[in-house]
Design a protein around this motif. Structure first.
Motif, short mmCIF file in Angstrom:
data_model
loop_
_atom_site.label_atom_id
_atom_site.label_comp_id
_atom_site.label_asym_id
_atom_site.label_seq_id
_atom_site.Cartn_x
_atom_site.Cartn_y
_atom_site.Cartn_z
N MET A 3 0.85 -1.19 0.00
CA MET A 3 0.00 0.00 0.00
C MET A 3 0.88 1.24 0.00
SD MET A 3 -3.24 -0.19 2.57
CE MET A 3 -4.76 -1.01 2.11
N LYS A 4 0.50 2.23 -0.77
CA LYS A 4 1.16 3.52 -0.70
C LYS A 4 0.81 4.22 0.62
CE LYS A 4 3.42 3.92 -4.62
NZ LYS A 4 4.89 4.13 -4.66
N ARG A 5 1.65 5.14 1.02
CA ARG A 5 1.52 5.79 2.32
C ARG A 5 0.13 6.39 2.53
NH1 ARG A 5 5.59 10.35 4.89
NH2 ARG A 5 4.30 10.87 6.70
N GLU A 6 -0.39 7.13 1.56
CA GLU A 6 -1.66 7.83 1.76
C GLU A 6 -2.81 6.85 1.97
OE1 GLU A 6 0.51 8.33 -0.68
OE2 GLU A 6 1.32 10.28 -0.06
N GLU A 7 -2.87 5.81 1.16
CA GLU A 7 -3.94 4.83 1.30
C GLU A 7 -3.82 4.10 2.62
OE1 GLU A 7 -5.79 0.95 -1.09
OE2 GLU A 7 -3.82 1.74 -1.65
N TYR A 8 -2.60 3.74 2.99
CA TYR A 8 -2.35 3.04 4.25
C TYR A 8 -2.78 3.89 5.45
CZ TYR A 8 0.75 1.66 8.16
OH TYR A 8 1.27 1.33 9.38
N MET A 9 -2.35 5.12 5.50
CA MET A 9 -2.67 5.98 6.64
C MET A 9 -4.18 6.20 6.76
SD MET A 9 0.13 6.54 8.27
CE MET A 9 -0.40 7.85 9.39
N ALA A 10 -4.89 6.22 5.63
CA ALA A 10 -6.34 6.40 5.66
C ALA A 10 -7.06 5.22 6.30
CB ALA A 10 -6.86 6.63 4.25
N CYS A 11 -6.40 4.07 6.35
CA CYS A 11 -7.01 2.86 6.93
C CYS A 11 -6.82 2.78 8.44
CB CYS A 11 -6.42 1.60 6.29
SG CYS A 11 -6.82 1.38 4.55
N LEU A 12 -5.96 3.62 9.01
CA LEU A 12 -5.58 3.50 10.42
C LEU A 12 -6.54 4.29 11.30
CD1 LEU A 12 -1.69 3.77 10.07
CD2 LEU A 12 -3.19 1.80 9.71
N THR A 13 -7.76 3.79 11.43
CA THR A 13 -8.82 4.54 12.09
C THR A 13 -9.26 3.95 13.42
OG1 THR A 13 -10.47 3.29 10.81
CG2 THR A 13 -9.71 5.39 9.89
N THR A 14 -8.59 2.91 13.91
CA THR A 14 -8.90 2.37 15.23
C THR A 14 -7.80 2.82 16.21
OG1 THR A 14 -7.62 0.32 15.09
CG2 THR A 14 -9.81 0.34 14.07
N PRO A 15 -8.06 2.79 17.52
CA PRO A 15 -7.02 3.21 18.48
C PRO A 15 -5.70 2.45 18.31
CG PRO A 15 -9.14 3.07 19.60
CD PRO A 15 -9.35 2.52 18.21
N THR A 16 -5.79 1.14 18.10
CA THR A 16 -4.56 0.36 17.94
C THR A 16 -3.83 0.76 16.67
OG1 THR A 16 -5.70 -1.48 19.04
CG2 THR A 16 -3.60 -1.97 17.99
N LEU A 17 -4.57 0.91 15.58
CA LEU A 17 -3.94 1.29 14.32
C LEU A 17 -3.45 2.73 14.34
CD1 LEU A 17 -6.15 -0.44 11.58
CD2 LEU A 17 -3.91 -1.13 12.44
N GLU A 18 -4.09 3.58 15.10
CA GLU A 18 -3.58 4.95 15.23
C GLU A 18 -2.20 4.94 15.88
OE1 GLU A 18 -6.57 7.09 17.32
OE2 GLU A 18 -7.92 7.24 15.59
N LEU A 19 -2.01 4.05 16.86
CA LEU A 19 -0.69 3.92 17.47
C LEU A 19 0.32 3.36 16.45
CD1 LEU A 19 1.18 4.03 19.90
CD2 LEU A 19 0.32 1.78 20.59
N VAL A 20 -0.11 2.40 15.66
CA VAL A 20 0.74 1.89 14.59
C VAL A 20 1.11 3.02 13.64
CG1 VAL A 20 0.84 0.32 12.60
CG2 VAL A 20 -0.16 -0.47 14.74
N GLY A 21 0.16 3.91 13.36
CA GLY A 21 0.41 5.04 12.49
C GLY A 21 1.50 5.96 13.04
N LYS A 22 1.51 6.16 14.35
CA LYS A 22 2.55 6.99 14.96
C LYS A 22 3.92 6.33 14.81
CE LYS A 22 -0.60 9.12 18.29
NZ LYS A 22 -0.99 9.25 19.71
N MET A 23 3.97 5.02 14.99
CA MET A 23 5.24 4.31 14.79
C MET A 23 5.66 4.35 13.32
SD MET A 23 5.14 1.00 17.30
CE MET A 23 3.47 0.45 17.00
N SER A 24 4.69 4.42 12.44
CA SER A 24 4.98 4.41 11.00
C SER A 24 5.71 5.66 10.53
CB SER A 24 3.69 4.25 10.20
OG SER A 24 3.02 3.05 10.51
#
Length: 289
Positions: A192-213
């Motif tokens: 996945m490209k960055r923009e599409e990937y970041m748009a999928c990170l909408t749960t609390p756990t995935l938001e934390l993954v997004g910060k690590m990303s």
């Protein structure tokens, strides 16, 4: 459907896909996460990443155990833990006993023979030590899955194998009934490209993954879902097609595959569209419950 007990052996902190795999397993309603063991390099910081992800998901009961930091030949096997900085301010432990992964897995499997799936998505050091301790252990598992190897591409070199080549070679010398392998041949088709990937990170756990990303994205503009594919295939095996045969590794971790008689099942094709639909539907639906 009955839940599947899983032990995850992982090295979160460098590539972001380990953290995504952890988030998926925490959200998967059919997964009983028996424990998470860490391997390679700074296993304490890797365990801290797993701990914080579990806590954000409301799963603080999941045991997290530090495994071996060095290779089986006692050499440094993986530098750094880049994503730790993103969670360093969140309360966590850094005092876990070292090299406890093997006894933990042995005790868990022997107490539940034929029930547990072992999923390895990091360098194979802990797994090699495990099979040295009990060569019959694979026969006591319900399943054995690894994100490792490259069988028809990338010069047959993949990080989890070459970072501890002797561990990879050792494992292939042991009897492993129906060992599933997910190599670069299929995992690199799940990007996945960055923009599409970041748009999928909408749960609390995935938001934390997004910060690590954010650290990860300093070096690339896309995510390859190596480890989540291996995890998802435990529950949706027909996401991939497989060839049966024999996996071999040399002491440098270079992988080869001989199709025919053997106990290895190597993923040769993947339906990446179905994989992404499954992965994010599981995580998002769990957050909405």
């Amino acid at each position: 459907m009955q839940r599947i007990p899983i032990i995850l052996d992982t090295d979160p902190g460098n590539d972001i896909d380990d953290a995504i795999a952890i988030a998926y397993l925490l959200a998967q309603p059919l997964c009983e996460l028996v424990g998470i063991t860490t391997v390679s390099g700074d296993v304490q910081q890797r365990a801290a990443i797993a701990e914080v992800l579990c806590n954000v998901a409301g799963r603080s009961e999941v045991p997290i155990i530090c495994g071996k930091s060095l290779s089986v030949l006692e050499q440094p096997s993986q530098p750094g833990c880049k994503h730790y900085e993103a969670i360093s301010h969140i309360p966590h432990r850094l005092d876990r006993p070292s090299e406890e992964a093997v006894p933990f897995i042995l005790d868990a499997v022997n107490s539940r023979p034929g029930e547990i799936v072992l999923l390895s998505i990091g360098p194979l050091t802990n797994i090699a030590q495990l099979l040295e301790a009990d060569p019959l252990l694979p026969g006591k598992l319900k399943g054995f899955y690894s994100m490792a190897g490259a069988f028809w591409s990338y010069g047959n070199k993949e990080w989890n194998c070459i970072s501890d080549g002797e561990a990879a070679r050792s494992i292939c010398g042991k009897l492993r009934p129906d060992h599933h392998w997910y190599g670069l041949d299929v995992t690199t088709k799940c990007k996945m490209k960055r923009e599409e990937y970041m748009a999928c990170l909408t749960t609390p756990t995935l938001e934390l993954v997004g910060k690590m990303s954010q650290t990860f994205f300093k070096e690339t503009d896309q995510v390859t879902f190596h480890d989540p594919l291996a995890a998802a295939c435990i529950f949706e095996p027909d996401l991939c097609r497989y060839l049966r045969g024999k996996v071999n590794m040399d002491a440098e971790g270079v992988s080869t595959f001989e199709e025919g008689v053997g106990h290895d099942l190597v993923a040769s094709e993947v339906d990446s569209k179905r994989f992404f639909e499954h992965l994010f539907s599981v995580i998002h639906e769990s957050a909405s419950v």
